[in-house]
Design a protein around this motif. Structure first.
Motif, PDB file in Angstrom:
ATOM      1  N   VAL A  48      -9.122  -3.059  10.394  1.00 14.28           N
ATOM      2  CA  VAL A  48      -8.186  -3.363   9.506  1.00 14.28           C
ATOM      3  C   VAL A  48      -7.919  -5.211   9.364  1.00 14.28           C
ATOM      4  CG1 VAL A  48      -5.367  -4.050   9.430  1.00 14.28           C
ATOM      5  CG2 VAL A  48      -6.539  -1.635   9.659  1.00 14.28           C
ATOM      6  N   ASN A  49      -8.795  -5.710  11.042  1.00 14.08           N
ATOM      7  CA  ASN A  49      -8.286  -7.235  11.242  1.00 14.08           C
ATOM      8  C   ASN A  49      -9.103  -8.302  10.487  1.00 14.08           C
ATOM      9  OD1 ASN A  49      -6.450  -8.460  12.829  1.00 14.08           O
ATOM     10  ND2 ASN A  49      -8.190  -9.203  14.294  1.00 14.08           N
ATOM     11  N   HIS A  85       1.326  -5.740  15.335  1.00 12.48           N
ATOM     12  CA  HIS A  85       0.860  -4.843  14.981  1.00 12.48           C
ATOM     13  C   HIS A  85      -0.620  -6.068  13.456  1.00 12.48           C
ATOM     14  CE1 HIS A  85       3.422  -1.413  14.130  1.00 12.48           C
ATOM     15  NE2 HIS A  85       3.776  -1.679  15.126  1.00 12.48           N
ATOM     16  N   TRP A  95      -2.309  -5.865   9.859  1.00 12.39           N
ATOM     17  CA  TRP A  95      -2.656  -5.471   9.045  1.00 12.39           C
ATOM     18  C   TRP A  95      -3.953  -5.494   7.776  1.00 12.39           C
ATOM     19  CZ3 TRP A  95       1.658  -8.048  11.260  1.00 12.39           C
ATOM     20  CH2 TRP A  95       2.015  -8.941  10.052  1.00 12.39           C
ATOM     21  N   TRP A 111      -3.168  -5.936   3.295  1.00 16.17           N
ATOM     22  CA  TRP A 111      -2.587  -6.786   2.278  1.00 16.17           C
ATOM     23  C   TRP A 111      -2.500  -5.969   1.335  1.00 16.17           C
ATOM     24  CZ3 TRP A 111       2.653  -6.219   3.377  1.00 16.17           C
ATOM     25  CH2 TRP A 111       3.279  -7.496   4.414  1.00 16.17           C
ATOM     26  N   LYS A 130      -3.094   1.360   7.451  1.00 13.90           N
ATOM     27  CA  LYS A 130      -3.412   0.033   7.246  1.00 13.90           C
ATOM     28  C   LYS A 130      -2.469  -1.050   7.597  1.00 13.90           C
ATOM     29  CE  LYS A 130      -2.890   0.814   2.517  1.00 13.90           C
ATOM     30  NZ  LYS A 130      -3.088   2.402   2.224  1.00 13.90           N
ATOM     31  N   ASN A 131      -1.437  -1.147   8.278  1.00 17.46           N
ATOM     32  CA  ASN A 131      -0.392  -1.129   9.726  1.00 17.46           C
ATOM     33  C   ASN A 131      -0.599  -0.541  10.484  1.00 17.46           C
ATOM     34  OD1 ASN A 131       1.205  -2.595  10.371  1.00 17.46           O
ATOM     35  ND2 ASN A 131       3.194  -2.789   8.981  1.00 17.46           N
ATOM     36  N   LEU A 132      -1.387  -1.208  11.322  1.00 22.91           N
ATOM     37  CA  LEU A 132      -1.491  -0.898  13.231  1.00 22.91           C
ATOM     38  C   LEU A 132      -1.117  -1.438  13.482  1.00 22.91           C
ATOM     39  CD1 LEU A 132      -5.318  -0.570  12.518  1.00 22.91           C
ATOM     40  CD2 LEU A 132      -3.750   1.546  12.051  1.00 22.91           C
TER      41      LEU A 132
END
Lengths: 327, 500
Positions: free
Chosen positions: A90-91, A152, A154, A156, A244-246
Motif C-alpha cells: 500500500v505504501n 495507518h 493507505w 487513495w 487499502k487502509n491498513l
C-alpha cells in the motif's frame, strides 16, 4: 507389562487414526448441512462466495504452513510477513502501472527474504523452529511498525488492476478465490509431482536418513520457508488490495488461524505427513465455523475461545494419532 | 578369597529371545561372595543381555535367578538395586545438574520430620561413603563438573550406599585413562576385601588377568565355561572366545579380484581413527572387523563423505575423491547402508516405493518432475528380484518386517548402479531366513563386479562373506588378512591386541 498395553485393542486410537484420511471432508460436509438447517441465510450463493473470499487469505498462508510442517518445522512468522507485505504494498502507492507492478513484486520479494532468513536460522543454528520463527515474527512486526511510524497507511486511488486483485471477478467468481485455488493446485503439484516435494516429505520423516541419501536437507528446509514466506506475502497483497487502509498490526494472529486449519487438515505436527487438499478442507471448515458464528451473532470474545478449542482439539487428535502409530 | 563358599548368585539356564534372535541360550552362571568375576566374549555374545536381565531391565523368557538362596525376578532396575545388586552401565546414569550427594541418594533423599529434604544429613551420609571409599571428593560438588572417572566413582558410592552385595560393571574402563583405571581397580579390590562381589565386563584381557578371580566366557549366547584365572592363559582364553570351525571361503568359491576401485591412503580424523590404509577391488567383499568403538563405522562414514578426513586421501578409480557430503559419494556411485536402520535408513511414514527410489530420484526425474512410470517399474523389479514381502509398493515401510526393510534399503542402493557398496551391520536384528538371502545377494552383486565393504560384529558373517578382512583396533589397522590367513582366532587376537 508393556506388551499388554500394546495388544489391547484401542478403539479410541483407531477412531482417531481413521480421522487422519479424508475424514476432515466429512466433518466439513456435516457442518455445512447442520449450519444450513440452522440458518438458511448460510446457503445463499452470496454468503458462500463471501466465506470463500474470507478464507482465501488464511488459506494462502495455510498452503505455505503445510509445506513447512510436512518438512518437520513450524513457521509462526507468517502473520508478520503478511502485515509487512500488505503495508509495503500500500505504501508504494499503486496509483499507476509501474507502481502497481512494484507493489506486487517488492512485497513478494520481502516475503521470500524473510523465509530465507527463517530457513537459514533454523538450518544453521539447528534451533527450535517455533522459537526462531517467533523471533523473526517480532523482528518483522517491529520493523513494520518502525517503517510506518505506527500509523495507518493507505492508498487513495489505486489502479483498476490493483483493485481487481481482491475486488474483481472471473466467470462470476471473486479473484481471491481463484488465486487461492490455483495456488492450492500448484502446491499440490509441487508436493506430489516434483522431486523437491518428495524431499520435503523425506526431510520431515527423517532428517539424518535424508542426508545419507544425498538430499541437501538445509537447502530443502530453506526452500520450504521461502515458499511459506511467498504465500504469506501473497496473502498480504490480497489483504492490502481489499482493505487499502491498513493498521500496521492487521495480520496479528493469522499464523495461528492457518496453523489451526493445517492441523485440522491432518498434517502431522511432527512432520513427514500431510495433504494439501485436506488443508483446503481444514481452511474451509474453519471458515464456515467463523462465518456461522458471525451469522449467529456470537460475540468475538466467544469466537476466540471457540477457535482456541478447535486448535486444541486438532492438536489432541494429532497427538493421539502419533501414539497409535508409534511402536 | 573364598572360592569354596556358597554362591551368592546363581543364574540357571537363562533363555532370552528378541525378535529373530535367540540372544541367550540356556546360560548358567554363578558368582561367589567376595570375588571379582570377569565376563568376556565377543560383541553380540550375550554379555550385555545377561547383565541387563540381572539388573531388571530385561526379563528372561525362561530360567531362574537365585540371589542369596532366594529365587528372584526383578521387574524394574530399582528392585534389583534394592535387593543389593547394583549395575553400573557403560553410559553412566548420573544427573549432571545435581550434586554428588543428591546423585547418591536420588529417589530416597533423607527427610526431616517436616518431610522436607534433610540436606545436612544427606551431605553427611554421602561424605561418609566417599571418605570410606577413600574418594577425594566433596559431596557438594556438581556431578556435571566432574571428569568421567569421578562420575563413575559417584555411581560406585551410590551402589555402596544401598547395602550392595554385588556390583556389576559394564566395560568400566573404556573411557578412562591408565591412571584412572589404576584408581578404579584399587577401589574394586577394596570392595572385594569387604566381602562384596563384582561382575566385570571387559574386552581387555590384561584387565581380566590383573583383576579377576574367575572368568566366564560367552559365545553366541551360550556359556562356554567358567574358569579359575590361575588355570588360564591368554591364548587359552581367546580360544574359548572363538568358534574355531568357521573359516573364510567356506560359503563361496575364491574369486579373482578385478581392478582397484578404491584406495584409502593414510586417512586420519583426530580422535576417531589414524593412518588407515586399504584397497578395494572390483568384485571383492572386504570385511572390516574390530570391536565396537574400534573406529569401523567412523572410517566408512569418511568414505561416504559424512565426515571430513583431516589427513591422507581417498582415491576412487585412481582419482582423488573430495566428498563434501553424501551426495558427492552417491554421484560417484557409492552406496551406504547404515548401521541403525530406523534412525539413519528408513523414512517410516513413506511407501516402499518412495524409500526405494529416493537416492535415484535425481536420475529418474526430468526437470524436477517425478517420473512415476519409471519409478513404478523400478520398484516392481526390485520387489521381485529381492523377494521383498510387502502387500504393495505403496505400503508404508514401517509396516514391513526388519528383514524386508533391510532389503528395501539394499535395493535403494543397488538401483544407483553402485560401484562401491558400504554396508554397516548388514543383518542386525534380522531373522535367519532373510539373513541368508541378504548374504546371497551381496555375493551375487560382488560377482557382478561391485566392490563391497562390510562391517559386521558377527564373526561368522565376516568370515563367511568376506574375501579379505581388515581388522581395526583403537582406530588403527591392526591387520589385513587374506582368506587363507583369517580365522576367528587370528581376527579376535588382532582385535583385542593379543598378537603372538
Amino acid at each position: 507389562m508393556n506388551e499388554s498395553n500394546i495388544k489391547k485393542p484401542n478403539a479410541v486410537a483407531s477412531f482417531f487414526r481413521n480421522l487422519s484420511g479424508q475424514t476432515i471432508w466429512m466433518v466439513f460436509a456435516v457442518l455445512v448441512i447442520t449450519i444450513s438447517l440452522m440458518e438458511p441465510k448460510f446457503i445463499s450463493s452470496s454468503n458462500i462466495l463471501n466465506v470463500l473470499r474470507q478464507v482465501s487469505i488464511v488459506g494462502l498462508i495455510s498452503l505455505g504452513m503445510t509445506v513447512v510442517l510436512i518438512g518437520g518445522n513450524f513457521d509462526l512468522s507468517t502473520g508478520a510477513i503478511l502485515t509487512l507485505a500488505a503495508v509495503v504494498s500500500v505504501n508504494i502507492g499503486p496509483e499507476n502501472g509501474p507502481l502497481t507492478a512494484l507493489a506486487i513484486i517488492i512485497p513478494l520479494l520481502l516475503g521470500v527474504f524473510v523465509g530465507l532468513l527463517n530457513g537459514l536460522l533454523v538450518g544453521l543454528l539447528k534451533a527450535n523452529s517455533i522459537i526462531v520463527t517467533v523471533g523473526t515474527q517480532f523482528m518483522v512486526a517491529g520493523a513494520t511498525l518502525i517503517y510506518t511510524g505506527g500509523q495507518h497507511v493507505w492508498v487513495w486511488s489505486p489502479t483498476q488492476f490493483y483493485e481487481a486483485i481482491s475486488g474483481g471477478y472471473l466467470m462470476g467468481i471473486p479473484n481471491p478465490i481463484f488465486i487461492f485455488l490455483i495456488l492450492t493446485v500448484i502446491t499440490q503439484i509441487i508436493l506430489k509431482r516434483t522431486s523437491f516435494g518428495r524431499y520435503v516429505y523425506a526431510l520431515g520423516n527423517n532428517d539424518d536418513a535424508s542426508r545419507l541419501m544425498g538430499i541437501k536437507t538445509n537447502l530443502i528446509r530453506m526452500s520450504t520457508y521461502v515458499f511459506s514466506g511467498f504465500t504469506a506475502a501473497a496473502a498480504g497483497i490480497l489483504l492490502a488490495s481489499r482493505v487499502k487502509n491498513l493498521d500496521p498490526t492487521i495480520g496479528l494472529g493469522y499464523e495461528f488461524q492457518a496453523l489451526t486449519a493445517v492441523v485440522l487438515g491432518g498434517t502431522k505436527t511432527s512432520g513427514g505427513e500431510g495433504r494439501i487438499y485436506n488443508t483446503l478442507a481444514g481452511v474451509l471448515t474453519l471458515g464456515i465455523i467463523s462465518n456461522s458464528m458471525t451469522l449467529l451473532n456470537i460475540s468475538y470474545n466467544l469466537q476466540l475461545l471457540i477457535r482456541g478449542l478447535i486448535l486444541l482439539t486438532a492438536v489432541a487428535i494429532d497427538a493421539k494419532r502419533n501414539q497409535s502409530v508409534a511402536r | 578369597m573364598e572360592n569354596n563358599g556358597k554362591p551368592i548368585l546363581q543364574m540357571e539356564n537363562i533363555n532370552k529371545y528378541f525378535p529373530g534372535v535367540h540372544a541367550l541360550r540356556g546360560v548358567s552362571f554363578t558368582v561367589l561372595p567376595g570375588e571379582v568375576h570377569a565376563l568376556v566374549g565377543e560383541n553380540g555374545a550375550g554379555k550385555s543381555t545377561l547383565i541387563k536381565i540381572l539388573a531388571g531391565i530385561h526379563h528372561p523368557d525362561s530360567g531362574q535367578i537365585i540371589w542369596n538362596d532366594q529365587p528372584v525376578s526383578f521387574q524394574t532396575p530399582f528392585e534389583a538395586w534394592n535387593s543389593g545388586i547394583a549395575t553400573i552401565h557403560q553410559e553412566l546414569m548420573v544427573v549432571p545438574q545435581l550434586s554428588v550427594a543428591e546423585n547418591i541418594f536420588l529417589g530416597r533423599l533423607p527427610r526431616t520430620s517436616a518431610n522436607l529434604i534433610d540436606h545436612k544429613e544427606m551431605y553427611r551420609k554421602a561424605q561418609d561413603i566417599l571418605d570410606h571409599l577413600d574418594i577425594n571428593l566433596d559431596a557438594h560438588e556438581l556431578v556435571g563438573n566432574l571428569p568421567i572417572a569421578m562420575q563413575q566413582m559417584v555411581e560406585i558410592a551410590k551402589a555402596l550406599s544401598f547395602d550392595t552385595q554385588l556390583i556389576v560393571m559394564d566395560e568400566p574402563t573404556s573411557a578412562l585413562s591408565q591412571h584412572e583405571i589404576d584408581i578404579l581397580f584399587d577401589r574394586i579390590k577394596r570392595i572385594r576385601e569387604q566381602g562384596k562381589s563384582v561382575i566385570f565386563i571387559t574386552h581387555k584381557l590384561d584387565e581380566v588377568f590383573y583383576l579377576a578371580d574367575r572368568v566366564t566366557v560367552l559365545r553366541d549366547g551360550s556359556s562356554v565355561g567358567t574358569q579359575d584365572i590361575h588355570e588360564l592363559t591368554k591364548d587359552k582364553l581367546v580360544r574359548m572366545m572363538v568358534d574355531r570351525d568357521i573359516r573364510v571361503g567356506t560359503l563361496h568359491a575364491q574369486r579373482k579380484p578385478g581392478k582397484k576401485i578404491l584406495e584409502v591412503q593414510n586417512i586420519t580424523i583426530d580422535g576417531l581413527f589414524y593412518d588407515i590404509s586399504f584397497d578395494l577391488h572390483e568384485g571383492e567383499i572386504l570385511g572390516l572387523a574390530g570391536l565396537v568403538g574400534s573406529g569401523r563405522s567412523d572410517v566408512v562414514s569418511a568414505l561416504f563423505g559424512i565426515r571430513k578426513i583431516e589427513e591422507g586421501q581417498i582415491l576412487v578409480n585412481g582419482k582423488r575423491a573430495r566428498f563434501h557430503g553424501p551426495q558427492d559419494a552417491i554421484a560417484a556411485h557409492i552406496g551406504f547402508v547404515p548401521e541403525n536402520r530406523k534412525e539413519e535408513g528408513l523414512l517410516m511414514r513413506m511407501s516402499v516405493l518412495e524409500n526405494l527410489v529416493m537416492p535415484s530420484t535425481p536420475a529418474t526425474s526430468r526437470k524436477g518432475l517425478l517420473n512415476s512410470a519409471v519409478e513404478s517399474r523400478i520398484a516392481d523389479e526390485f520387489i521381485e528380484k529381492l523377494s521383498i514381502q510387502t502387500p504393495s509398493k505403496w505400503q508404508f515401510i514401517g509396516n514391513l518386517s526388519g528383514g524386508n526393510q533391510q532389503k528395501v534399503i539394499l535395493a535403494r542402493w543397488l538401483n544407483i548402479s553402485p560401484k562401491i557398496l558400504i554396508i554397516d551391520e548388514p543383518t542386525r536384528g534380522i531373522d535367519v531366513g532373510a539373513r541368508s538371502e541378504i548374504h546371497k545377494l551381496l555375493r551375487s552383486y560382488a560377482e557382478d563386479g561391485v566392490g563391497i565393504i562390510m562391517i559386521s560384529s558377527e564373526m561368522e558373517e565376516v568370515l563367511s562373506i568376506s574375501d579379505r578382512i581388515v581388522v581395526l583396533r583403537d582406530g588403527r589397522v591392526a591387520a589385513s588378512l587374506n582368506s587363507d590367513q583369517a580365522t576367528q582366532e587370528t581376527i579376535v587376537s588382532y582385535a583385542l591386541g593379543v598378537t603372538k
